[in-house]
Write a protein that holds these residues in place. Sequence first.
Motif, PDB file in Angstrom:
ATOM      1  N   MET A  25       0.818  -1.218   0.000  1.00  0.00           N
ATOM      2  CA  MET A  25       0.000   0.000   0.000  1.00  0.00           C
ATOM      3  C   MET A  25       0.849   1.266   0.000  1.00  0.00           C
ATOM      4  SD  MET A  25      -3.251  -0.298  -0.144  1.00  0.00           S
ATOM      5  CE  MET A  25      -4.735  -1.040   0.435  1.00  0.00           C
ATOM      6  N   ARG A  26       1.979   1.239   0.679  1.00  0.00           N
ATOM      7  CA  ARG A  26       2.833   2.431   0.744  1.00  0.00           C
ATOM      8  C   ARG A  26       3.330   2.866  -0.635  1.00  0.00           C
ATOM      9  NH1 ARG A  26       4.420   0.096   5.800  1.00  0.00           N
ATOM     10  NH2 ARG A  26       6.116  -1.082   4.859  1.00  0.00           N
ATOM     11  N   ARG A  27       3.473   1.932  -1.577  1.00  0.00           N
ATOM     12  CA  ARG A  27       4.001   2.259  -2.903  1.00  0.00           C
ATOM     13  C   ARG A  27       2.928   2.653  -3.916  1.00  0.00           C
ATOM     14  NH1 ARG A  27       6.309  -3.423  -2.772  1.00  0.00           N
ATOM     15  NH2 ARG A  27       4.927  -3.921  -4.472  1.00  0.00           N
ATOM     16  N   LEU A  28       1.670   2.509  -3.551  1.00  0.00           N
ATOM     17  CA  LEU A  28       0.590   2.732  -4.510  1.00  0.00           C
ATOM     18  C   LEU A  28      -0.075   4.090  -4.317  1.00  0.00           C
ATOM     19  CD1 LEU A  28      -1.048  -0.803  -4.383  1.00  0.00           C
ATOM     20  CD2 LEU A  28       0.380   0.136  -6.205  1.00  0.00           C
ATOM     21  N   PRO A  29      -0.668   4.615  -5.390  1.00  0.00           N
ATOM     22  CA  PRO A  29      -1.391   5.885  -5.274  1.00  0.00           C
ATOM     23  C   PRO A  29      -2.746   5.683  -4.594  1.00  0.00           C
ATOM     24  CG  PRO A  29      -1.606   5.019  -7.488  1.00  0.00           C
ATOM     25  CD  PRO A  29      -0.657   4.104  -6.767  1.00  0.00           C
ATOM     26  N   ALA A  30      -3.288   6.771  -4.098  1.00  0.00           N
ATOM     27  CA  ALA A  30      -4.621   6.742  -3.494  1.00  0.00           C
ATOM     28  C   ALA A  30      -5.621   6.184  -4.494  1.00  0.00           C
ATOM     29  CB  ALA A  30      -5.023   8.141  -3.069  1.00  0.00           C
ATOM     30  N   GLY A  31      -6.550   5.386  -3.999  1.00  0.00           N
ATOM     31  CA  GLY A  31      -7.584   4.809  -4.848  1.00  0.00           C
ATOM     32  C   GLY A  31      -7.223   3.465  -5.450  1.00  0.00           C
ATOM     33  N   ALA A  32      -5.955   3.048  -5.320  1.00  0.00           N
ATOM     34  CA  ALA A  32      -5.524   1.766  -5.886  1.00  0.00           C
ATOM     35  C   ALA A  32      -6.183   0.615  -5.132  1.00  0.00           C
ATOM     36  CB  ALA A  32      -4.007   1.636  -5.810  1.00  0.00           C
ATOM     37  N   LEU A  33      -6.486  -0.443  -5.854  1.00  0.00           N
ATOM     38  CA  LEU A  33      -7.131  -1.613  -5.283  1.00  0.00           C
ATOM     39  C   LEU A  33      -6.119  -2.751  -5.167  1.00  0.00           C
ATOM     40  CD1 LEU A  33      -9.900  -2.729  -4.341  1.00  0.00           C
ATOM     41  CD2 LEU A  33     -10.186  -3.588  -6.672  1.00  0.00           C
ATOM     42  N   VAL A  34      -6.040  -3.339  -3.972  1.00  0.00           N
ATOM     43  CA  VAL A  34      -5.106  -4.432  -3.709  1.00  0.00           C
ATOM     44  C   VAL A  34      -5.896  -5.674  -3.333  1.00  0.00           C
ATOM     45  CG1 VAL A  34      -3.224  -5.243  -2.234  1.00  0.00           C
ATOM     46  CG2 VAL A  34      -3.295  -2.860  -2.969  1.00  0.00           C
ATOM     47  N   GLU A  35      -5.501  -6.796  -3.907  1.00  0.00           N
ATOM     48  CA  GLU A  35      -6.090  -8.085  -3.563  1.00  0.00           C
ATOM     49  C   GLU A  35      -5.130  -8.819  -2.636  1.00  0.00           C
ATOM     50  OE1 GLU A  35      -8.327 -11.199  -6.226  1.00  0.00           O
ATOM     51  OE2 GLU A  35      -6.166 -11.485  -6.412  1.00  0.00           O
ATOM     52  N   LEU A  36      -5.627  -9.261  -1.497  1.00  0.00           N
ATOM     53  CA  LEU A  36      -4.832  -9.998  -0.518  1.00  0.00           C
ATOM     54  C   LEU A  36      -5.374 -11.410  -0.404  1.00  0.00           C
ATOM     55  CD1 LEU A  36      -2.684 -10.138   1.760  1.00  0.00           C
ATOM     56  CD2 LEU A  36      -4.463  -9.326   3.313  1.00  0.00           C
ATOM     57  N   ILE A  37      -4.492 -12.391  -0.558  1.00  0.00           N
ATOM     58  CA  ILE A  37      -4.861 -13.797  -0.439  1.00  0.00           C
ATOM     59  C   ILE A  37      -4.122 -14.365   0.762  1.00  0.00           C
ATOM     60  CG2 ILE A  37      -4.833 -16.049  -1.578  1.00  0.00           C
ATOM     61  CD1 ILE A  37      -4.543 -14.342  -4.255  1.00  0.00           C
ATOM     62  N   SER A  38      -4.858 -15.084   1.611  1.00  0.00           N
ATOM     63  CA  SER A  38      -4.254 -15.626   2.822  1.00  0.00           C
ATOM     64  C   SER A  38      -4.931 -16.937   3.200  1.00  0.00           C
ATOM     65  CB  SER A  38      -4.414 -14.627   3.976  1.00  0.00           C
ATOM     66  OG  SER A  38      -3.923 -15.150   5.180  1.00  0.00           O
ATOM     67  N   THR A  39      -4.198 -17.795   3.865  1.00  0.00           N
ATOM     68  CA  THR A  39      -4.776 -19.016   4.415  1.00  0.00           C
ATOM     69  C   THR A  39      -4.931 -18.904   5.930  1.00  0.00           C
ATOM     70  OG1 THR A  39      -2.559 -19.973   4.453  1.00  0.00           O
ATOM     71  CG2 THR A  39      -3.962 -20.557   2.595  1.00  0.00           C
ATOM     72  N   ASP A  40      -4.598 -17.745   6.477  1.00  0.00           N
ATOM     73  CA  ASP A  40      -4.706 -17.505   7.917  1.00  0.00           C
ATOM     74  C   ASP A  40      -6.132 -17.071   8.244  1.00  0.00           C
ATOM     75  OD1 ASP A  40      -4.448 -16.817  10.572  1.00  0.00           O
ATOM     76  OD2 ASP A  40      -3.091 -15.134  10.217  1.00  0.00           O
ATOM     77  N   ARG A  41      -6.847 -17.890   9.006  1.00  0.00           N
ATOM     78  CA  ARG A  41      -8.241 -17.557   9.313  1.00  0.00           C
ATOM     79  C   ARG A  41      -8.365 -16.288  10.159  1.00  0.00           C
ATOM     80  NH1 ARG A  41     -10.783 -21.696  13.598  1.00  0.00           N
ATOM     81  NH2 ARG A  41     -12.074 -19.902  13.945  1.00  0.00           N
ATOM     82  N   GLY A  42      -7.282 -15.884  10.792  1.00  0.00           N
ATOM     83  CA  GLY A  42      -7.282 -14.646  11.555  1.00  0.00           C
ATOM     84  C   GLY A  42      -7.501 -13.425  10.683  1.00  0.00           C
ATOM     85  N   LEU A  43      -7.339 -13.581   9.378  1.00  0.00           N
ATOM     86  CA  LEU A  43      -7.534 -12.454   8.464  1.00  0.00           C
ATOM     87  C   LEU A  43      -8.958 -11.918   8.536  1.00  0.00           C
ATOM     88  CD1 LEU A  43      -5.780 -10.945   6.324  1.00  0.00           C
ATOM     89  CD2 LEU A  43      -7.115 -12.192   4.630  1.00  0.00           C
ATOM     90  N   GLU A  44      -9.925 -12.776   8.864  1.00  0.00           N
ATOM     91  CA  GLU A  44     -11.320 -12.342   8.969  1.00  0.00           C
ATOM     92  C   GLU A  44     -11.489 -11.217   9.988  1.00  0.00           C
ATOM     93  OE1 GLU A  44     -14.500 -15.647   7.970  1.00  0.00           O
ATOM     94  OE2 GLU A  44     -13.153 -16.321   9.570  1.00  0.00           O
ATOM     95  N   ALA A  45     -10.691 -11.248  11.045  1.00  0.00           N
ATOM     96  CA  ALA A  45     -10.735 -10.185  12.057  1.00  0.00           C
ATOM     97  C   ALA A  45      -9.671  -9.128  11.798  1.00  0.00           C
ATOM     98  CB  ALA A  45     -10.546 -10.780  13.449  1.00  0.00           C
ATOM     99  N   ASP A  46      -8.486  -9.572  11.378  1.00  0.00           N
ATOM    100  CA  ASP A  46      -7.348  -8.655  11.243  1.00  0.00           C
ATOM    101  C   ASP A  46      -7.511  -7.640  10.121  1.00  0.00           C
ATOM    102  OD1 ASP A  46      -6.203 -10.076  13.295  1.00  0.00           O
ATOM    103  OD2 ASP A  46      -4.789 -11.170  12.011  1.00  0.00           O
ATOM    104  N   LEU A  47      -7.983  -8.071   8.963  1.00  0.00           N
ATOM    105  CA  LEU A  47      -8.068  -7.149   7.825  1.00  0.00           C
ATOM    106  C   LEU A  47      -9.096  -6.033   8.062  1.00  0.00           C
ATOM    107  CD1 LEU A  47      -6.823  -6.458   5.116  1.00  0.00           C
ATOM    108  CD2 LEU A  47      -8.543  -7.930   4.029  1.00  0.00           C
ATOM    109  N   PRO A  48     -10.311  -6.341   8.531  1.00  0.00           N
ATOM    110  CA  PRO A  48     -11.235  -5.245   8.824  1.00  0.00           C
ATOM    111  C   PRO A  48     -10.699  -4.292   9.896  1.00  0.00           C
ATOM    112  CG  PRO A  48     -12.436  -7.309   8.698  1.00  0.00           C
ATOM    113  CD  PRO A  48     -10.965  -7.648   8.662  1.00  0.00           C
ATOM    114  N   ALA A  49     -10.052  -4.825  10.914  1.00  0.00           N
ATOM    115  CA  ALA A  49      -9.498  -3.976  11.977  1.00  0.00           C
ATOM    116  C   ALA A  49      -8.391  -3.081  11.437  1.00  0.00           C
ATOM    117  CB  ALA A  49      -8.977  -4.835  13.122  1.00  0.00           C
ATOM    118  N   TRP A  50      -7.532  -3.621  10.582  1.00  0.00           N
ATOM    119  CA  TRP A  50      -6.445  -2.843  10.000  1.00  0.00           C
ATOM    120  C   TRP A  50      -7.003  -1.739   9.106  1.00  0.00           C
ATOM    121  CZ3 TRP A  50      -4.638  -2.526   4.834  1.00  0.00           C
ATOM    122  CH2 TRP A  50      -3.436  -1.842   4.691  1.00  0.00           C
TER     123      TRP A  50
END
Length: 76
Positions: A25-50
Motif C-alpha cells: 500500500m505504501r508504494r501505490l497511489p490513493a484509490g488503488a485496489l489491492v487483492e490480498l490472499i491468505s490461508t490464515d483464518r485470523g484475516l477475517e478479524a485482522d483485515l477489517p481492523a487494520w
Amino acid sequence: MDIAARVDTSGAYCPVPILEIAKVMRRLPAGALVELISTDRGLEADLPAWCEATGHELVRLERRGTSYVGWVRKAG
C-alpha cells in the motif's frame, strides 16, 4: 475489479498478511485496489481492523475453500 497489486501470503500467519499488504500500500497511489490472499483464518478479524485503523476501504472479504481473499482500496 481493476487490481493494482496482488499480495499472496498463503501459508503465512499473523502478522505477515497485514505487514505485506501495508508494505504494498505504501508504494501505490490513493484509490488503488489491492487483492490480498491468505490461508490464515485470523484475516477475517485482522483485515477489517487494520482497514478501520488506517482509513483504507475494505471493499470485500470472502472465504474460498481454505483461503481468504480480501480487496482493499487505498485511502486518499
